[in-house]
Design an enzyme around this catalytic site. Sequence first.
Site, mmCIF file in Angstrom:
data_model
loop_
_atom_site.group_PDB
_atom_site.id
_atom_site.type_symbol
_atom_site.label_atom_id
_atom_site.label_comp_id
_atom_site.label_asym_id
_atom_site.label_seq_id
_atom_site.Cartn_x
_atom_site.Cartn_y
_atom_site.Cartn_z
ATOM 1 N N SER A 1 47.596 54.696 37.034
ATOM 2 C CA SER A 1 47.830 53.412 36.359
ATOM 3 C C SER A 1 47.980 53.657 34.862
ATOM 4 O O SER A 1 48.502 52.804 34.131
ATOM 5 C CB SER A 1 46.682 52.438 36.633
ATOM 6 O OG SER A 1 45.424 53.074 36.434
ATOM 7 N N GLU B 1 43.472 49.295 49.031
ATOM 8 C CA GLU B 1 44.073 48.449 47.982
ATOM 9 C C GLU B 1 44.866 47.306 48.599
ATOM 10 O O GLU B 1 45.758 47.520 49.437
ATOM 11 C CB GLU B 1 44.974 49.293 47.068
ATOM 12 C CG GLU B 1 45.640 48.446 45.978
ATOM 13 C CD GLU B 1 46.175 49.217 44.791
ATOM 14 O OE1 GLU B 1 45.939 50.449 44.702
ATOM 15 O OE2 GLU B 1 46.828 48.583 43.947
HETATM 16 O O1 KIV Z 1 45.870 54.427 39.412
HETATM 17 C C1 KIV Z 1 44.858 53.730 39.580
HETATM 18 O O2 KIV Z 1 44.227 53.242 38.648
HETATM 19 C C2 KIV Z 1 44.442 53.495 40.948
HETATM 20 C C3 KIV Z 1 43.417 52.431 41.188
HETATM 21 C C4 KIV Z 1 44.087 51.121 41.098
HETATM 22 C C5 KIV Z 1 42.705 52.611 42.451
HETATM 23 O O3 KIV Z 1 44.936 54.093 41.852
#
Ligand code: KIV
Length: 268
Positions: free
Chosen positions: A48, A185
Amino acid sequence: MQKDKFTVLDFRRKKDAGERITMLTAYDFTMAGIIDEAGIDAVLVGDSLGMVVLGYDSTLPVTMDEMIHHAKAVRRGVKKAFLIGDMPFMSYQAKPKDAVHNAGRFVKEAGCEAVKLEGGRVMLPQIKRIIEIGIPVLGHIGLTPQSVNKFGGYKVRGKDDDEAKRLIDDARALQDAGCFAVILECIPRKLAGEVTAALNIPTIGIGAGDLCSGQVLVTPDLIGYFNKFTPKFVKRYADIGNVISEAVKRFKTETETGIFPGEEHSFK
Ligand code: KIV
């Protein structure tokens, strides 16, 4: 090892004791330190990163080098929490050899204690090899953002019976392969409860309701630092974006009007 250090064994211990597991994302030293000091069990350097820090439209462009750069900074801030590196798109999908090499980089270069990768049974060869060489793996199923183009958007998964069954089978397969926990998720609450009940290892939910063994959120979402969009499942615990904006505006005004710097900020 620090006395109260959270290890891979504590995930299962907490599930068995009926205690909920907490996990948050971090991308830099300062935030990692704040999260660690607050007693969060595990810190995920999520891909993310691409959207909430680097300004990409999806997680797909994120590279291993970008992940390692940020994971190293997070490592310096985390003392007690369990540190997990998130494998970016195309760092593991093509072959188990790539997966092992890149998982190894998270451990050797950035000091991570585990890696996370997206996918169910289709990723078993990669997951098994990584675990075989001694690196714990956190699974991730449901809405897997690296498959956004296949899904046609960021939509709730597992709403029909066929996909719900596939998700339960995937979760079981990840457990059998040796994953220490699985992220669920954006799936319906009831399905997340069924997956959690079917497994001995913990489930960590994001947009999957309260029946999971623990919860993870993207920290810039929960503190209101990333404001481009806010998924329905996020609870905003602070409004840091506006606090920063107000501070920056006051600095501008006070500098322009000569209020800052005051005598107390100057040297004799
Ligand atoms: O990339 C991320 O932050 C994630 C979380 C949303 C679990 O995969």
